[in-house]
Design a protein around this motif. Structure first.
Motif, PDB file in Angstrom:
ATOM      1  N   ALA A 134       0.844  -1.192   0.000  1.00  0.00           N
ATOM      2  CA  ALA A 134       0.000   0.000   0.000  1.00  0.00           C
ATOM      3  C   ALA A 134       0.881   1.244   0.000  1.00  0.00           C
ATOM      4  O   ALA A 134       1.813   1.341   0.799  1.00  0.00           O
ATOM      5  N   VAL A 135       0.597   2.145  -0.918  1.00  0.00           N
ATOM      6  CA  VAL A 135       1.256   3.451  -0.945  1.00  0.00           C
ATOM      7  C   VAL A 135       0.219   4.451  -0.456  1.00  0.00           C
ATOM      8  O   VAL A 135      -0.704   4.826  -1.179  1.00  0.00           O
ATOM      9  N   ASP A 136       0.364   4.851   0.789  1.00  0.00           N
ATOM     10  CA  ASP A 136      -0.676   5.612   1.493  1.00  0.00           C
ATOM     11  C   ASP A 136      -0.029   6.770   2.233  1.00  0.00           C
ATOM     12  O   ASP A 136      -0.170   6.914   3.445  1.00  0.00           O
ATOM     13  N   CYS A 137       0.699   7.600   1.487  1.00  0.00           N
ATOM     14  CA  CYS A 137       1.553   8.592   2.141  1.00  0.00           C
ATOM     15  C   CYS A 137       0.956   9.992   2.150  1.00  0.00           C
ATOM     16  O   CYS A 137       1.653  10.990   1.971  1.00  0.00           O
ATOM     17  N   GLY A 138      -0.366  10.072   2.377  1.00  0.00           N
ATOM     18  CA  GLY A 138      -0.976  11.362   2.637  1.00  0.00           C
ATOM     19  C   GLY A 138      -0.821  11.742   4.101  1.00  0.00           C
ATOM     20  O   GLY A 138      -0.255  10.993   4.905  1.00  0.00           O
ATOM     21  N   ALA A 139      -1.325  12.887   4.473  1.00  0.00           N
ATOM     22  CA  ALA A 139      -1.212  13.347   5.859  1.00  0.00           C
ATOM     23  C   ALA A 139      -1.998  12.454   6.807  1.00  0.00           C
ATOM     24  O   ALA A 139      -1.686  12.370   8.005  1.00  0.00           O
ATOM     25  N   GLU A 140      -3.045  11.766   6.281  1.00  0.00           N
ATOM     26  CA  GLU A 140      -3.825  10.813   7.051  1.00  0.00           C
ATOM     27  C   GLU A 140      -3.874   9.494   6.281  1.00  0.00           C
ATOM     28  O   GLU A 140      -3.854   9.478   5.060  1.00  0.00           O
ATOM     29  N   ARG A 141      -3.952   8.397   7.012  1.00  0.00           N
ATOM     30  CA  ARG A 141      -3.975   7.088   6.370  1.00  0.00           C
ATOM     31  C   ARG A 141      -5.399   6.716   5.985  1.00  0.00           C
ATOM     32  O   ARG A 141      -6.274   6.601   6.848  1.00  0.00           O
ATOM     33  N   VAL A 142      -5.612   6.503   4.706  1.00  0.00           N
ATOM     34  CA  VAL A 142      -6.945   6.149   4.226  1.00  0.00           C
ATOM     35  C   VAL A 142      -7.036   4.668   3.870  1.00  0.00           C
ATOM     36  O   VAL A 142      -8.121   4.114   3.753  1.00  0.00           O
ATOM     37  N   LEU A 143      -5.889   3.999   3.724  1.00  0.00           N
ATOM     38  CA  LEU A 143      -5.863   2.583   3.344  1.00  0.00           C
ATOM     39  C   LEU A 143      -5.609   1.658   4.527  1.00  0.00           C
ATOM     40  O   LEU A 143      -5.366   0.472   4.341  1.00  0.00           O
ATOM     41  N   ALA A 144      -5.683   2.180   5.741  1.00  0.00           N
ATOM     42  CA  ALA A 144      -5.306   1.397   6.916  1.00  0.00           C
ATOM     43  C   ALA A 144      -6.160   0.145   7.076  1.00  0.00           C
ATOM     44  O   ALA A 144      -5.679  -0.880   7.567  1.00  0.00           O
ATOM     45  N   SER A 145      -7.428   0.189   6.672  1.00  0.00           N
ATOM     46  CA  SER A 145      -8.299  -0.977   6.824  1.00  0.00           C
ATOM     47  C   SER A 145      -8.306  -1.858   5.583  1.00  0.00           C
ATOM     48  O   SER A 145      -8.972  -2.897   5.569  1.00  0.00           O
ATOM     49  N   ALA A 146      -7.588  -1.463   4.538  1.00  0.00           N
ATOM     50  CA  ALA A 146      -7.517  -2.259   3.316  1.00  0.00           C
ATOM     51  C   ALA A 146      -6.405  -3.293   3.431  1.00  0.00           C
ATOM     52  O   ALA A 146      -5.419  -3.098   4.148  1.00  0.00           O
ATOM     53  N   SER A 147      -6.547  -4.391   2.693  1.00  0.00           N
ATOM     54  CA  SER A 147      -5.589  -5.492   2.790  1.00  0.00           C
ATOM     55  C   SER A 147      -4.263  -5.132   2.134  1.00  0.00           C
ATOM     56  O   SER A 147      -4.201  -4.828   0.948  1.00  0.00           O
ATOM     57  N   ALA A 148      -3.188  -5.147   2.924  1.00  0.00           N
ATOM     58  CA  ALA A 148      -1.829  -4.919   2.417  1.00  0.00           C
ATOM     59  C   ALA A 148      -0.856  -5.460   3.447  1.00  0.00           C
ATOM     60  O   ALA A 148      -1.134  -5.464   4.650  1.00  0.00           O
ATOM     61  N   ASP A 149       0.301  -5.911   2.987  1.00  0.00           N
ATOM     62  CA  ASP A 149       1.292  -6.533   3.866  1.00  0.00           C
ATOM     63  C   ASP A 149       2.456  -5.617   4.198  1.00  0.00           C
ATOM     64  O   ASP A 149       3.057  -5.739   5.261  1.00  0.00           O
ATOM     65  N   ILE A 150       2.779  -4.724   3.280  1.00  0.00           N
ATOM     66  CA  ILE A 150       3.841  -3.740   3.501  1.00  0.00           C
ATOM     67  C   ILE A 150       3.287  -2.378   3.110  1.00  0.00           C
ATOM     68  O   ILE A 150       2.725  -2.214   2.024  1.00  0.00           O
ATOM     69  N   ARG A 151       3.459  -1.406   3.986  1.00  0.00           N
ATOM     70  CA  ARG A 151       2.823  -0.101   3.803  1.00  0.00           C
ATOM     71  C   ARG A 151       3.861   1.019   3.804  1.00  0.00           C
ATOM     72  O   ARG A 151       4.698   1.079   4.701  1.00  0.00           O
ATOM     73  N   ILE A 152       3.785   1.866   2.796  1.00  0.00           N
ATOM     74  CA  ILE A 152       4.551   3.110   2.777  1.00  0.00           C
ATOM     75  C   ILE A 152       3.577   4.202   3.203  1.00  0.00           C
ATOM     76  O   ILE A 152       2.596   4.489   2.497  1.00  0.00           O
ATOM     77  N   GLU A 153       3.834   4.795   4.352  1.00  0.00           N
ATOM     78  CA  GLU A 153       2.899   5.741   4.964  1.00  0.00           C
ATOM     79  C   GLU A 153       3.649   6.978   5.440  1.00  0.00           C
ATOM     80  O   GLU A 153       4.823   7.156   5.135  1.00  0.00           O
ATOM     81  N   ARG A 154       2.962   7.798   6.195  1.00  0.00           N
ATOM     82  CA  ARG A 154       3.604   8.916   6.878  1.00  0.00           C
ATOM     83  C   ARG A 154       3.399   8.755   8.380  1.00  0.00           C
ATOM     84  O   ARG A 154       2.427   8.153   8.833  1.00  0.00           O
ATOM     85  N   SER A 155       4.324   9.316   9.119  1.00  0.00           N
ATOM     86  CA  SER A 155       4.214   9.298  10.580  1.00  0.00           C
ATOM     87  C   SER A 155       3.320  10.449  11.024  1.00  0.00           C
ATOM     88  O   SER A 155       2.912  11.299  10.226  1.00  0.00           O
ATOM     89  N   ILE A 156       3.046  10.475  12.307  1.00  0.00           N
ATOM     90  CA  ILE A 156       2.242  11.580  12.830  1.00  0.00           C
ATOM     91  C   ILE A 156       2.969  12.909  12.677  1.00  0.00           C
ATOM     92  O   ILE A 156       2.341  13.974  12.676  1.00  0.00           O
ATOM     93  N   ALA A 157       4.297  12.854  12.507  1.00  0.00           N
ATOM     94  CA  ALA A 157       5.077  14.077  12.293  1.00  0.00           C
ATOM     95  C   ALA A 157       5.225  14.417  10.808  1.00  0.00           C
ATOM     96  O   ALA A 157       5.798  15.456  10.469  1.00  0.00           O
ATOM     97  N   GLY A 158       4.735  13.551   9.932  1.00  0.00           N
ATOM     98  CA  GLY A 158       4.756  13.840   8.503  1.00  0.00           C
ATOM     99  C   GLY A 158       5.900  13.225   7.722  1.00  0.00           C
ATOM    100  O   GLY A 158       5.981  13.394   6.505  1.00  0.00           O
ATOM    101  N   GLU A 159       6.792  12.453   8.402  1.00  0.00           N
ATOM    102  CA  GLU A 159       7.899  11.834   7.677  1.00  0.00           C
ATOM    103  C   GLU A 159       7.459  10.508   7.067  1.00  0.00           C
ATOM    104  O   GLU A 159       6.537   9.855   7.550  1.00  0.00           O
ATOM    105  N   LEU A 160       8.102  10.097   5.968  1.00  0.00           N
ATOM    106  CA  LEU A 160       7.799   8.817   5.353  1.00  0.00           C
ATOM    107  C   LEU A 160       8.246   7.677   6.261  1.00  0.00           C
ATOM    108  O   LEU A 160       9.313   7.747   6.887  1.00  0.00           O
ATOM    109  N   ILE A 161       7.424   6.628   6.302  1.00  0.00           N
ATOM    110  CA  ILE A 161       7.800   5.422   7.035  1.00  0.00           C
ATOM    111  C   ILE A 161       7.436   4.200   6.186  1.00  0.00           C
ATOM    112  O   ILE A 161       6.566   4.272   5.310  1.00  0.00           O
ATOM    113  N   VAL A 162       8.118   3.106   6.420  1.00  0.00           N
ATOM    114  CA  VAL A 162       7.754   1.802   5.868  1.00  0.00           C
ATOM    115  C   VAL A 162       7.357   0.931   7.051  1.00  0.00           C
ATOM    116  O   VAL A 162       8.117   0.794   8.014  1.00  0.00           O
TER     117      VAL A 162
END
Length: 387
Positions: A134-162
């Protein structure tokens, strides 16, 4: 080029799956998006080589239904001229990427998804076919309930995380290293025994005690998750959903004429880029409070050879009787393909009628057995009154 395969895993375009209404040919849009020309072309091909019905899947894919054995090869030849096709079924199966539909041209989403596609084309080779990213790197996570095994997201501080699915925290990464770390995490999953017999999911692997190596272990909290979007206007365009995630070729042709691009979502809805008003087309859900959103149903009989009964007419008839804070899943068999998790009410078709499960999934023990569709339509209170 084409191989007709038996059921047991997710279909593709090159490796379709046989169902009760013919072959199911799945199209995996690159970056989760098709432009207007591609969408119109897919609609035309669905009418020419299929039965004119196109599924929207929980993996943000499109499925042309009702394709004959003889029609598969010419369909693929025309589709490859319209939309980029993977070089082989194995590469196609690995390219399992969800992309948030709420991206903008100025953020990293599209470039990350494209880079991840290129990386997956070269491996790792032994990932299970249902293993996804899942590539879900907006300010809020919208794909959190969708099926994915590895997620590229943002932290609560706005930095990219895997983040590995099932892990509470993610590993902070720079833009340049995000995809590399995600692929390294996938390699660790395979090498640590997460994939067995072509199956395996990250959350289950971690839940069973697998320990992430220090180089991949995270300590950063991901951004907050938001509720699954509903049909309505968004800054990026109009979100619409066909009933039960199935659109006709006529409706898809209409949508292709409304917007320059169509973004697919794991909620079986489509975001129409740039629209400032909701489209009007028969069969489309455009209201956030539409009762049909409270029910989910698989293809059912006769479209699915495993199903014991028709499902969607029953689900539609019961939808107005499902409370706004509840959910009903009508499944043609105990596999529960349309929704794998628990919901308030689940009806499972059997040879003796429908079994009712409360607060569980299609695989759980029922509270009532042998209900008839006619009885439930005549007296919907049976779903909640009997205990």
């Amino acid at each position: 080029m084409s191989t007709v395969a038996i059921k047991g895993w997710c279909p593709g375009a090159l490796r379709p799956m046989r169902s009760g209404d013919g072959l199911v040919v799945r199209i995996r849009p690159h970056g989760g998006r098709v432009d207007a020309k591609e969408a119109a072309g897919i609609a035309a091909l669905a009418a020419r080589y299929g039965n004119g019905l196109i599924d929207l899947t929980s993996r943000a894919n499109l499925q042309i239904r009702g394709v004959s054995d003889d029609g598969h090869r010419p369909l693929i030849e025309e589709l490859s001229r319209l939309h980029p096709i993977d070089k082989d079924p194995e590469s196609e199966a690995r390219r399992n990427i969800l992309v948030t539909p709420f991206w903008s041209a100025s953020d990293d989403t599209c470039s990350l998804a494209a880079e991840l596609e290129r990386g997956l084309a070269m491996g790792p080779p032994d990932l299970p076919t249902k293993f996804g990213f899942a590539v879900d790197c907006g300010a809020e996570r919208v794909l959190a309930s969708a099926s994915a095994d590895i997620r590229i997201e943002r932290s609560i501080a706005g930095e990219l995380i895997v983040r590995a699915d099932g892990a509470e925290h993610g590993r902070p990464v720079s833009r340049r290293e995000a995809v590399k770390v995600a692929l390294t995490l996938a390699e660790w999953f395979v090498n640590s025994g997460g994939a067995r017999g072509g199956r395996g999911r990250m959350a289950a692997h971690i839940g069973a005690g697998a320990k992430l190596p220090a180089t991949l272990r995270g300590h950063v909290e991901p951004a907050r998750m938001i509720a699954v979007p509903r049909p309505e206007l968004h800054p990026q365009g109009a979100m619409v959903g066909p009933a039960f995630g199935q659109v006709t070729h006529v409706a898809l042709t209409y949508l292709a004429g409304c917007a320059q691009g169509l973004r697919m979502t794991p909620w079986r809805m489509i975001l129409l880029e740039g629209l400032h008003e909701m489209p009007r087309c028969e069969g489309l859900i455009t209201q956030a409070d539409d009762p049909i959103l409270r029910v989910v149903a698989c293809s059912g009989a006769p479209a699915c050879r495993e199903a014991h009964a028709e499902t969607r007419a029953l689900a539609a008839a019961l939808a107005p009787h499902v409370t706004a804070d509840s959910r009903l899943h009508v499944s043609g068999c105990a596999k529960g393909c349309a929704h794998s998790g628990p919901v308030a009410l689940t009806l499972v078709a059997t040879r003796e009628g429908f079994d009712l499960v409360r607060g569980g999934s299609a695989r759980d023990a029922p509270a009532l057995r042998g209900l008839s569709a006619a009885h439930m339509i005549a007296d919907p209170s049976v779903l909640t009154a009997a205990r």
